[in-house]
Design a protein around this motif. Structure first.
Motif, mmCIF file in Angstrom:
data_model
loop_
_atom_site.group_PDB
_atom_site.id
_atom_site.type_symbol
_atom_site.label_atom_id
_atom_site.label_comp_id
_atom_site.label_asym_id
_atom_site.label_seq_id
_atom_site.Cartn_x
_atom_site.Cartn_y
_atom_site.Cartn_z
ATOM 1 N N ILE A 23 0.833 -1.203 0.000
ATOM 2 C CA ILE A 23 0.000 0.000 0.000
ATOM 3 C C ILE A 23 0.869 1.256 0.000
ATOM 4 N N THR A 24 1.980 1.230 0.725
ATOM 5 C CA THR A 24 2.898 2.370 0.728
ATOM 6 C C THR A 24 3.464 2.615 -0.664
ATOM 7 N N PHE A 25 3.841 1.552 -1.354
ATOM 8 C CA PHE A 25 4.381 1.685 -2.709
ATOM 9 C C PHE A 25 3.349 2.294 -3.651
ATOM 10 N N VAL A 26 2.112 1.814 -3.575
ATOM 11 C CA VAL A 26 1.056 2.346 -4.446
ATOM 12 C C VAL A 26 0.762 3.800 -4.092
ATOM 13 N N THR A 27 0.704 4.096 -2.793
ATOM 14 C CA THR A 27 0.391 5.456 -2.355
ATOM 15 C C THR A 27 1.446 6.453 -2.822
ATOM 16 N N THR A 28 2.700 6.038 -2.839
ATOM 17 C CA THR A 28 3.783 6.949 -3.217
ATOM 18 C C THR A 28 3.596 7.502 -4.623
ATOM 19 N N PHE A 29 3.089 6.695 -5.530
ATOM 20 C CA PHE A 29 3.018 7.110 -6.933
ATOM 21 C C PHE A 29 1.592 7.457 -7.373
ATOM 22 N N LEU A 30 0.640 7.404 -6.474
ATOM 23 C CA LEU A 30 -0.718 7.820 -6.825
ATOM 24 C C LEU A 30 -0.816 9.343 -6.859
ATOM 25 N N PRO A 31 -1.471 9.921 -7.870
ATOM 26 C CA PRO A 31 -1.662 11.378 -7.911
ATOM 27 C C PRO A 31 -2.932 11.810 -7.185
ATOM 28 N N GLU A 48 -3.510 16.142 -7.174
ATOM 29 C CA GLU A 48 -2.072 16.396 -7.063
ATOM 30 C C GLU A 48 -1.442 15.340 -6.172
ATOM 31 N N GLY A 49 -0.298 14.822 -6.603
ATOM 32 C CA GLY A 49 0.468 13.867 -5.819
ATOM 33 C C GLY A 49 1.886 14.345 -5.626
ATOM 34 N N LEU A 50 2.784 13.414 -5.345
ATOM 35 C CA LEU A 50 4.186 13.775 -5.166
ATOM 36 C C LEU A 50 4.933 13.902 -6.483
ATOM 37 N N TRP A 51 4.356 13.382 -7.564
ATOM 38 C CA TRP A 51 5.066 13.358 -8.838
ATOM 39 C C TRP A 51 4.292 14.015 -9.966
ATOM 40 N N LYS A 65 0.345 15.490 -15.702
ATOM 41 C CA LYS A 65 1.584 16.149 -16.105
ATOM 42 C C LYS A 65 2.547 16.133 -14.926
ATOM 43 N N ALA A 66 3.784 15.739 -15.192
ATOM 44 C CA ALA A 66 4.789 15.719 -14.140
ATOM 45 C C ALA A 66 5.212 17.137 -13.778
ATOM 46 N N PHE A 67 5.712 17.291 -12.564
ATOM 47 C CA PHE A 67 6.196 18.602 -12.142
ATOM 48 C C PHE A 67 7.360 19.023 -13.035
ATOM 49 N N ASP A 68 7.414 20.327 -13.348
ATOM 50 C CA ASP A 68 8.393 20.825 -14.314
ATOM 51 C C ASP A 68 9.825 20.723 -13.799
ATOM 52 N N SER A 69 10.054 21.106 -12.544
ATOM 53 C CA SER A 69 11.417 21.159 -12.027
ATOM 54 C C SER A 69 11.484 20.539 -10.645
ATOM 55 N N ILE A 156 -13.115 33.124 -2.786
ATOM 56 C CA ILE A 156 -13.470 32.677 -4.129
ATOM 57 C C ILE A 156 -12.425 31.727 -4.710
ATOM 58 N N VAL A 157 -11.218 31.736 -4.134
ATOM 59 C CA VAL A 157 -10.151 30.861 -4.626
ATOM 60 C C VAL A 157 -10.395 29.440 -4.123
ATOM 61 N N PRO A 158 -10.415 28.447 -5.005
ATOM 62 C CA PRO A 158 -10.638 27.052 -4.551
ATOM 63 C C PRO A 158 -9.474 26.562 -3.698
ATOM 64 N N ARG A 159 -9.782 25.663 -2.774
ATOM 65 C CA ARG A 159 -8.784 25.142 -1.833
ATOM 66 C C ARG A 159 -8.582 23.644 -2.069
ATOM 67 N N TRP A 160 -7.339 23.219 -1.845
ATOM 68 C CA TRP A 160 -7.033 21.792 -1.908
ATOM 69 C C TRP A 160 -7.584 21.082 -0.683
ATOM 70 N N GLU A 161 -8.053 19.864 -0.880
ATOM 71 C CA GLU A 161 -8.565 19.036 0.207
ATOM 72 C C GLU A 161 -7.872 17.675 0.179
ATOM 73 N N PHE A 162 -8.150 16.868 1.218
ATOM 74 C CA PHE A 162 -7.515 15.552 1.320
ATOM 75 C C PHE A 162 -7.986 14.641 0.182
ATOM 76 N N GLY A 163 -7.007 13.904 -0.378
ATOM 77 C CA GLY A 163 -7.323 12.902 -1.383
ATOM 78 C C GLY A 163 -7.321 11.503 -0.796
ATOM 79 N N GLU A 164 -7.727 10.544 -1.599
ATOM 80 C CA GLU A 164 -7.830 9.168 -1.117
ATOM 81 C C GLU A 164 -6.468 8.580 -0.758
ATOM 82 N N ALA A 165 -5.412 9.019 -1.442
ATOM 83 C CA ALA A 165 -4.087 8.451 -1.193
ATOM 84 C C ALA A 165 -3.584 8.759 0.213
#
Length: 216
Positions: A23-31, A48-51, A65-69, A156-165
């Protein structure tokens, strides 16, 4: 009467640790670490994920899309990447080491001390893997909560919330910690069994023996 033997506890510990590692391996690469939905377009969801950063549209599906830098990553995302990679590495070593310490795995005669040490090392590494999973998940959760309740950002600006990962990451971290704990418990159970089965070395009082003689 012992309901659960050390052998059973060892196998359950290895199974729980292995599940946590997967589960840790899958969670690491889930967006799916964070999710965002705008009121202007309810048919569009951002993830949004880590990659990667992904957008889901009903017509086009999921596009990522992967992070640019690498250097432009936020500190929490960069730290989370490092910790999750460390977690996966220590988790793999923990499962491999603990496997060779199981009862039934033959390492040769007179290797009980080595097998005991392998179980202890596997438990320690499983704990390290679980903690290094819980830390980045909790860090990203903390940053998300702080940004969600930031008063300087207009409503008015949308906010990030918790994802399933993030929830799967918490579960995997707890599984790894529990698996390591079970390995320690199995070692204690085996030590207790060997202590109980030791022969009693105390000298027992000798019963007097008499020589029977007959007088003719």
């Amino acid at each position: 009467m012992v309901l659960v033997s050390a052998k059973v506890v060892q196998r359950w510990a290895l199974f729980v640790s292995f599940v946590g590692l997967v589960i840790t391996f899958v969670t690491t690469f889930l967006p799916l670490w964070k999710t965002l939905n705008t009121d202007l377009n309810e048919m569009e969801n951002w993830y949004e994920g880590l990659w990667h950063t992904c957008i889901f549209q009903d017509e086009a599906g999921m596009q990522c899309k992967a992070f640019d830098s690498f250097l432009a990553l936020p500190p929490d995302v960069l730290a989370s990447r490092v910790l999750m990679i460390v977690s996966i590495g220590t988790g793999i070593v923990a499962v491999g080491v603990a496997f060779f310490g199981l009862e039934g795995v033959d390492l040769g005669p007179g290797r009980q001390g080595l097998k005991r040490g392998l179980l202890i090392l596997g438990g320690v590494l499983s704990w390290v893997s679980g903690i290094t999973t819980l830390l980045p998940i909790s860090l990203v959760a903390y940053v998300t909560v702080v940004e969600f309740w930031d008063d300087t950002v207009p409503d008015i600006v949308p906010r990030w919330e918790f994802g399933e990962a993030m929830f799967s990451g918490w579960f995997s971290g707890f599984f790894l910690v529990i698996g390591g704990t079970f390995l320690f418990v199995s070692v204690c159970m085996e030590d207790h069994r060997q202590h109980v089965s030791l022969p009693d070395t105390q000298e027992k009082p000798r019963t007097p023996q008499y020589l029977k003689t007959e007088v003719l």
